[in-house]
Enzyme design. Structure first.
Site, PDB file in Angstrom:
ATOM      1  N   HIS A  82       3.027  -9.580   0.978  1.00 29.79           N
ATOM      2  CA  HIS A  82       2.697  -8.595   2.010  1.00 29.79           C
ATOM      3  C   HIS A  82       3.943  -8.122   2.754  1.00 29.79           C
ATOM      4  CE1 HIS A  82       0.728  -7.345   5.941  1.00 29.79           C
ATOM      5  NE2 HIS A  82       0.007  -6.700   5.055  1.00 29.79           N
ATOM      6  N   HIS A 117       0.053  -1.267  15.139  1.00 28.11           N
ATOM      7  CA  HIS A 117       0.289  -2.042  13.921  1.00 28.11           C
ATOM      8  C   HIS A 117       1.609  -2.823  13.950  1.00 28.11           C
ATOM      9  CE1 HIS A 117       0.563  -2.442   9.364  1.00 28.11           C
ATOM     10  NE2 HIS A 117      -0.690  -2.789   9.600  1.00 28.11           N
ATOM     11  N   ARG A 153       0.853  -1.198   0.000  1.00 27.09           N
ATOM     12  CA  ARG A 153       0.000   0.000   0.000  1.00 27.09           C
ATOM     13  C   ARG A 153       0.884   1.241   0.000  1.00 27.09           C
ATOM     14  NH1 ARG A 153      -5.158  -1.889   1.121  1.00 27.09           N
ATOM     15  NH2 ARG A 153      -5.302  -3.647   2.587  1.00 27.09           N
TER      16      ARG A 153
END
Length: 706
Positions: free
Chosen positions: A437, A594, A377
């Protein structure tokens, strides 16, 4: 009959709903500024929307095609899980409505008015009337629904005014889609802190729109659709490029099967039945909300208040916080500093600027021959892309592995992939069955005929925006062994080899879980042999049944286990003979937790890994993830210090009890908000190695003696 033991596990979906309830608790918290509390309602709502689109969408698909599917944490099939979700959601809606109503009253007392039509003054009514006929009516597309005007496709999460009308003795339905091109909020010129939502205006003027009908009932509805699109290489034509296929696939998202129907305030049994029949929905998939169905307007309102009244804005929002440049980062060039020491940036408390400086330097360093990076992202306006393009223009060999299936960021990634490809960068798209990822960047330099590697590894995305909102670690090192692993990693990505051995990195889908289980077994062996045995894990979610069973086994052996799990936790702690030596807390605060941290052992032998992976089956078995070691004693101490503070949090932390429910932490007489502590903490490094070791051992000992 399944042989699984469900006594210490809970369903991942219901655990997630409990977490989102915890988010709503922040909207109730009187110590949180009012506008921030309103944002938490918006976050709760967008969380729930995505949950229905993705998780309920997946379960819906499974319920149709796999009747034998059983959840390995509860033994429930897909439909039983969906029914439990629908039932739990109803109480969440009721609670959100209460919180939203209370907040509106409090905001009115501060001069911010979310108005209904009956609240408008004469001058405001005159303004809205003119605004409607000049700005809204010309672009509306109303329709009736009959044999000549079939029921239209309702876009995912779009707002629509639905009506029951009568004409010449006949009852029929009407529909007015609310245009997304219009402003969501209309402010009044005489007082810019008084506003009304667009859907309320259209709702009020339905008689003007359907002037030849008698309107008997009106309401606002929204349908949520399954967004869990599935990619298969077998569906791609031989002459079609991957980006083109993804673009076509994304268009399907707005047309997938309905999974939820929402009414704003008012419902009618005949209209409900009509809509359910049209969209093949059951009654328990219908929810009624007294809170606006679309809450993204809150962010626009937030910025608007900031623009028109600074005094009120600063009173009703968090004090501004600006990430700092750590004092170990000097003003001189970054690359020479990295040759001498490792960097560990702790977002959002540390700024992302040192990393961006490093990347810009690398793009312009005559000794740099290549830059390789994985991207999941990015920010909408990305400096990362700017510097990668700059590197390509300067003749560097730039390789970018960009994951086009980063859910809801696909279009953004397709756009950037095109820009990079046009600039001459080498673009890789990963694997059919495994999302990439991992967060890794490798800079290769050639200086005096010797290769030098500088590797950056992170727990979060290369995203300038979220680096100010999410807690994440960014580790940058010139360690040659890690660099060599990074070289091997990118080679393997290019040749589709997922099953290789690395010396330093733990890489999913084949190396991460295997190594973590080995480390858990070492601690079990330590406990059995009466040696200190400790495990500390921090992550977003814990769902992997094999890992959960191993943690239960470790608990039974006497290993001291402490977990920080922000979101889904399928393990229930405190169950005798199952998880009684496990403590689990969750922290929800101003910033989104996170970081992923895995710690094993005690004393000098404590090993610490940071990772991009949560301990979810999707991450451990279905994604390419990396966990990387932290061996520098200074940085290990910093991480243990931060974990210690988090476990002492008694403001934003909640403990998961033996029923799987959150409860407030009762710990110490002094209030400790860990995120607030880190915002003001200057702890960065110790200069003397001996002091570091003593402090580290002391910290470890204190940690497990509490």
């Amino acid at each position: 009959m399944s042989s699984k033991d469900y006594s210490f596990t809970q369903n991942r979906e219901l655990s997630w709903l409990n977490f989102n309830d915890r988010v709503l608790e922040e909207a109730e918290d009187g110590s949180v500024p009012l506008l921030e509390r309103l944002k938490f309602i918006s976050i709760f709502t967008s969380n729930l929307d995505e949950f229905y689109m993705v998780r309920c969408g997946s379960l819906y698909d499974i319920s149709l095609v796999d009747k034998g599917y059983i959840d390995n944490k509860t033994g429930q099939n897909a439909q039983e899980q969906l029914n439990a979700i629908y039932d739990r959601t109803e109480s969440l809606y009721e609670r959100r409505d209460e919180v939203f109503k209370s907040l509106n009253k409090l905001l009115k007392a501060e001069g911010i008015y979310n108005l209904d039509f009956e609240d408008l003054t004469k001058s405001e009514l005159k303004f809205i009337n003119k605004y409607f006929f000049n700005n809204i009516l010309p672009i509306l597309s109303p329709q009736i629904i009959d044999i000549h005007h079939p029921f239209p496709h309702l876009l995912n999460k779009s707002l629509n005014v639905m009506l029951i009308m009568e004409n010449e003795g006949k009852t029929l339905y009407g529909l007015i889609p609310i245009p997304s091109s219009l402003p969501k909020i209309i402010y009044f010129p005489n007082n810019p802190l008084r506003y009304i939502l667009l859907e309320k205006i259209i709702y009020e003027y339905v008689n003007e729109i359907f002037s030849n009908y008698h309107v008997e009932f009106r309401t606002i509805v929204s349908v949520t659709r399954n967004a869990d699109i599935v990619l298969s290489n077998s569906q791609i034509d031989e002459d079609e490029d991957y980006k083109g296929y993804m673009k076509k696939l994304l268009k399907k998202r707005t047309r997938l099967a309905p999974i939820r129907l929402e009414f704003y305030k008012y419902s009618d049994p005949n209209l409900k039945k009509f809509l359910c029949d049209q969209m093949n929905l059951q009654e328990n998939q219908v929810q009624i909300s007294n809170t606006p169905l679309e809450m993204s307007y809150v962010y626009e309102l937030f910025n608007h208040v900031d623009e028109v009244n600074k005094t009120i804005f600063y009173k009703l929002s968090f004090d501004p916080f600006y990430p700092k440049i750590p004092n170990f980062v000097k003003d001189s060039k970054i690359i020479p500093q990295l040759k001498k020491r490792d960097f560990l940036l702790c977002y959002p408390f540390d700024s992302m600027k040192p990393f961006l400086r490093f990347l810009k330097e690398a793009a312009n360093d005559e000794n740099v021959i290549s830059i390789k990076i994985t991207i999941y992202r990015l920010a909408r306006s990305s400096s990362i892309i700017k510097y990668l393009l700059e590197a390509a223009e300067n003749g560097k060999d730039v390789t970018v592995l960009i994951e086009l299936r980063a859910r809801f960021d696909e279009e953004n990634n397709i756009h950037y992939a095109g820009l990079l490809e046009e600039a001459g960068c080498r673009i890789l798209y990963g694997f059919e069955e495994f999302k990439v990822h991992s967060k890794i960047l490798l800079v290769t330099r050639k200086d005096k005929n010797k290769f030098q590697y500088i590797t950056q590894l992170g727990t979060g995305n290369y995203n300038e925006k979220t680096s100010k909102l999410y807690t994440d670690y960014s580790f940058i090192t010139s360690n040659n062994a890690i660099g060599e692993d990074a070289v091997l990693f990118f080679k393997n990505m290019a040749i589709s080899n997922l099953n290789d051995e690395y010396k330093q990195l733990l890489v999913a889908p084949f190396g991460l879980k295997k190594n973590l289980i080995e480390k858990i077994n070492v601690e079990i062996d330590n406990a059995i042999n009466n040696r200190p045995a400790n495990i500390i894990l921090k992550m977003n979610s814990l769902t992997d049944r094999e890992i959960i069973d191993m943690l239960s086994k470790a608990s039974n052996a006497g290993v001291n286990i402490k977990l920080i799990v922000r979101c889904i936790c399928c393990l229930i702690p405190g169950i005798p003979n199952r998880t009684e030596n496990i403590e689990v807390i969750s922290i929800v605060g101003r910033f989104l937790e996170h970081t992923r941290i895995y710690c094993f052992g005690t004393g000098d032998d404590t090993s610490i890994y940071l990772s991009s992976a949560d301990l979810m089956t999707r991450n451990t078995e279905k994604r390419v993830e990396i966990a990387f070691p932290i061996k520098n004693p200074i940085l290990k101490l910093k991480i243990m210090h931060m974990l210690d503070i988090m476990f002492n949090d008694n403001v934003k932390a909640r403990k998961i009890n033996d029923k799987g429910e959150y409860e407030k932490v009762i710990r110490s007489v002094n209030l400790i908000d860990s995120q607030n502590y880190f915002m003001h903490d200057n702890f960065t490094e110790y200069e003397e190695e001996d002091n570091v070791r003593e402090s580290f051992l002391s910290r470890i000992a204190h940690f497990f003696q509490r």
